[in-house]
Design a protein around this motif. Structure first.
Motif, mmCIF file in Angstrom:
data_model
loop_
_atom_site.group_PDB
_atom_site.id
_atom_site.type_symbol
_atom_site.label_atom_id
_atom_site.label_comp_id
_atom_site.label_asym_id
_atom_site.label_seq_id
_atom_site.Cartn_x
_atom_site.Cartn_y
_atom_site.Cartn_z
ATOM 1 N N LEU A 1 -7.334 -1.425 -6.147
ATOM 2 C CA LEU A 1 -7.064 -0.007 -5.933
ATOM 3 C C LEU A 1 -6.676 0.278 -4.483
ATOM 4 C CD1 LEU A 1 -9.762 2.134 -7.809
ATOM 5 C CD2 LEU A 1 -7.305 2.013 -8.279
ATOM 6 N N LEU A 2 -7.249 -0.491 -3.564
ATOM 7 C CA LEU A 2 -7.107 -0.201 -2.137
ATOM 8 C C LEU A 2 -6.009 -0.997 -1.451
ATOM 9 C CD1 LEU A 2 -10.915 -0.148 -1.218
ATOM 10 C CD2 LEU A 2 -9.434 1.796 -1.726
ATOM 11 N N THR A 3 -5.522 -2.024 -2.116
ATOM 12 C CA THR A 3 -4.561 -2.926 -1.507
ATOM 13 C C THR A 3 -3.152 -2.343 -1.521
ATOM 14 O OG1 THR A 3 -5.867 -4.792 -2.320
ATOM 15 C CG2 THR A 3 -3.644 -5.264 -1.568
ATOM 16 N N VAL A 4 -2.452 -2.525 -0.407
ATOM 17 C CA VAL A 4 -1.019 -2.244 -0.365
ATOM 18 C C VAL A 4 -0.294 -3.508 -0.826
ATOM 19 C CG1 VAL A 4 0.961 -1.641 1.075
ATOM 20 C CG2 VAL A 4 -1.288 -0.635 1.552
ATOM 21 N N LYS A 5 0.453 -3.411 -1.895
ATOM 22 C CA LYS A 5 1.179 -4.569 -2.410
ATOM 23 C C LYS A 5 2.381 -4.889 -1.519
ATOM 24 C CE LYS A 5 -0.075 -3.473 -7.212
ATOM 25 N NZ LYS A 5 -0.882 -2.286 -6.849
ATOM 26 N N SER A 6 2.779 -6.139 -1.531
ATOM 27 C CA SER A 6 3.941 -6.542 -0.726
ATOM 28 C C SER A 6 5.179 -5.738 -1.095
ATOM 29 C CB SER A 6 4.230 -8.037 -0.907
ATOM 30 O OG SER A 6 3.188 -8.808 -0.357
ATOM 31 N N SER A 7 5.306 -5.436 -2.381
ATOM 32 C CA SER A 7 6.477 -4.677 -2.825
ATOM 33 C C SER A 7 6.461 -3.254 -2.293
ATOM 34 C CB SER A 7 6.533 -4.648 -4.356
ATOM 35 O OG SER A 7 5.353 -4.047 -4.889
ATOM 36 N N GLU A 8 5.275 -2.774 -1.918
ATOM 37 C CA GLU A 8 5.152 -1.409 -1.406
ATOM 38 C C GLU A 8 5.193 -1.361 0.118
ATOM 39 O OE1 GLU A 8 2.137 0.662 -4.593
ATOM 40 O OE2 GLU A 8 1.290 -0.859 -3.254
ATOM 41 N N GLY A 9 4.583 -2.369 0.765
ATOM 42 C CA GLY A 9 4.443 -2.325 2.218
ATOM 43 C C GLY A 9 5.248 -3.339 2.987
ATOM 44 N N GLY A 10 5.791 -4.324 2.271
ATOM 45 C CA GLY A 10 6.589 -5.346 2.943
ATOM 46 C C GLY A 10 5.802 -6.055 4.031
ATOM 47 N N LYS A 11 6.446 -6.273 5.160
ATOM 48 C CA LYS A 11 5.817 -6.993 6.266
ATOM 49 C C LYS A 11 4.826 -6.138 7.044
ATOM 50 C CE LYS A 11 9.635 -10.224 6.768
ATOM 51 N NZ LYS A 11 10.725 -10.757 7.618
ATOM 52 N N GLN A 12 4.737 -4.861 6.678
ATOM 53 C CA GLN A 12 3.782 -3.961 7.338
ATOM 54 C C GLN A 12 2.628 -3.596 6.395
ATOM 55 O OE1 GLN A 12 4.192 -2.869 10.532
ATOM 56 N NE2 GLN A 12 6.278 -2.225 10.922
ATOM 57 N N ARG A 13 2.387 -4.415 5.385
ATOM 58 C CA ARG A 13 1.426 -4.034 4.334
ATOM 59 C C ARG A 13 -0.006 -3.925 4.864
ATOM 60 N NH1 ARG A 13 0.146 -9.001 0.276
ATOM 61 N NH2 ARG A 13 -1.281 -7.379 -0.450
ATOM 62 N N ASP A 14 -0.337 -4.634 5.943
ATOM 63 C CA ASP A 14 -1.709 -4.624 6.440
ATOM 64 C C ASP A 14 -2.004 -3.468 7.393
ATOM 65 O OD1 ASP A 14 -2.552 -6.947 5.116
ATOM 66 O OD2 ASP A 14 -1.654 -8.217 6.650
ATOM 67 N N GLU A 15 -1.005 -2.681 7.708
ATOM 68 C CA GLU A 15 -1.166 -1.677 8.758
ATOM 69 C C GLU A 15 -1.762 -0.382 8.215
ATOM 70 O OE1 GLU A 15 -0.488 -2.850 11.876
ATOM 71 O OE2 GLU A 15 -0.205 -4.644 10.662
ATOM 72 N N ALA A 16 -2.551 0.284 9.069
ATOM 73 C CA ALA A 16 -3.194 1.538 8.669
ATOM 74 C C ALA A 16 -2.168 2.603 8.302
ATOM 75 C CB ALA A 16 -4.101 2.041 9.791
ATOM 76 N N VAL A 17 -1.106 2.682 9.084
ATOM 77 C CA VAL A 17 -0.095 3.713 8.820
ATOM 78 C C VAL A 17 0.556 3.478 7.457
ATOM 79 C CG1 VAL A 17 1.798 2.503 10.013
ATOM 80 C CG2 VAL A 17 1.825 5.000 9.849
ATOM 81 N N THR A 18 0.727 2.207 7.081
ATOM 82 C CA THR A 18 1.286 1.885 5.768
ATOM 83 C C THR A 18 0.312 2.301 4.670
ATOM 84 O OG1 THR A 18 2.437 -0.004 6.739
ATOM 85 C CG2 THR A 18 2.248 0.048 4.339
#
Length: 373
Positions: A217-234
């Motif tokens: 539920l909390l994870t930003v998927k690579s398809s959604e966040g790309g190379k910035q998926r780990d960032e708070a703003v993402t």
């Protein structure tokens, strides 16, 4: 005034800290400086208390024991940091001192001199800017003077890891400086430790989730966040809007907060949280093991840092035999009942022969980098 040397140092730090952003354009790809709303309007439901109104015993009963986050006001009233820790004074006093602003792929610290970082902070339009998150100041010959500018809050003076040698214990204190859009992605702090975060200036936006919230539920998927998926703003751009939809499970609704200057937030162990700097912020944060959270911290330390746990146990047996007795009774083979961020209990530490995440768990969910923090 920007110089060739400062631009070069900043470029080098960015390249080492975020090699996946292989050219300058990728740092600006989302154009968040112009398209992301740093909105202060949120459903701030986090309880606030005044330190003078709640005794340490009450605090344990009402917040620490039930693992309930809370904002504490009045903690910083006597701190020198409230007037000493301005951008101007820090830039002058620590001008040529290096502070950590990231890690490379090998887990080694990426550092910038304060004078270069301040230039970057004031001018950056990066989507998710570099962020000073420095844990080494307390043992550095010059930077350790920062310790004189604040004191441990009344409720958080237990520090059971003090029985480990300073160079062996997990990193536990950080000075934190960052511009708008910087922050820390969704994570749980390591080893079941709790934390406090004292904001000197600026504003931080927080979301907290129960420990049993499913990671997916909390994870930003690579398809959604790309190379910035780990960032708070993402995370705030991708996941946060989902939490407002009707189909978001009610039991996993976030607790939200805008942290104001002078406020200190208690972050219970095991709780998912994400933090975004709304404007330029300066803060100090510590992680700790107390007598209240010790059983879970012990459980996670035995499983995640076995060598450290043996040294810690010997010291506890000598100095805190009652806690050693509690440790003996903890069933480390069963579940602790508290979630772990997989990245925060299993990455490497430069000061240890075990493994642990340096950033006091100030690490995002999916991988971050293997740390020495």
């Amino acid at each position: 005034m920007s110089t060739h040397r400062s631009r070069k140092r900043i470029r080098e730090a960015k390249r080492k800290a975020r090699p996946e952003l292989s050219n300058g354009d990728l740092w600006l790809q989302k154009d968040y400086a112009n398209t992301f709303s740093l909105d202060w309007d949120c459903d701030d439901t986090l309880e606030r208390i005044k330190v003078d109104d709640v005794s340490p015993e009450e605090f344990i009963d009402r917040y620490e024991a039930p693992y309930k986050p809370v904002v504490i006001q009045g903690v910083q009233d006597t701190w020198g940091a409230t007037f000493k820790w301005t951008l101007e004074r820090l830039a002058k006093k620590y001008r040529n001192q290096k502070f950590k602003c990231g890690e490379d792929d090998e887990g080694y610290s990426v550092k910038l001199k304060m004078k270069y970082y301040m230039e970057y902070l004031k001018n950056t339009t990066d989507d998710s800017p570099l962020y000073i998150f420095d844990s080494g100041y307390g043992t550095h010959s010059r930077r350790k003077k920062l310790l004189e500018d604040y004191e441990l809050p009344l409720y958080f003076r237990d520090d059971l890891f003090k029985y480990c040698k300073e160079d062996k214990r997990p990193p536990y204190r950080w000075i934190v400086i960052g511009p708008p859009r910087s922050g820390t992605g969704i994570h749980i702090d390591p080893l079941g430790t709790s934390a406090w975060n004292a904001l000197i200036s600026g504003h931080k936006r927080w979301c907290f989730f129960p420990t049993d919230t499913p990671k997916e539920l909390l994870t930003v998927k690579s398809s959604e966040g790309g190379k910035q998926r780990d960032e708070a703003v993402t995370w705030f751009n991708v996941v946060y809007p989902k939490t407002k939809k009707e189909d978001w499970p009610k039991q996993y609704k976030p607790i939200e907060c805008i942290q104001q200057p002078g406020e200190t937030i208690f972050v219970p162990g095991g709780m998912w949280h994400v933090v975004l700097n709304i404007d330029t912020t300066i803060a100090v944060t510590h992680n700790f093991s107390s007598k209240t959270n010790f059983p879970i911290v012990w459980h996670k330390t035995v499983r995640g840092r076995p060598k450290l746990s043996k040294k810690w146990y010997r010291a506890l047996r000598r100095y805190e035999p009652d806690l050693a007795d509690i440790a003996d009774k903890v069933d480390v083979k069963s579940s602790s009942g508290q979630a772990s961020d997989s990245s925060s209990d299993s990455s490497s530490s430069s000061s240890s022969d075990d493994s642990e995440s340096e950033d006091s768990g100030q690490e995002s969910l999916s991988n971050m980098k293997k740390k020495k923090y």
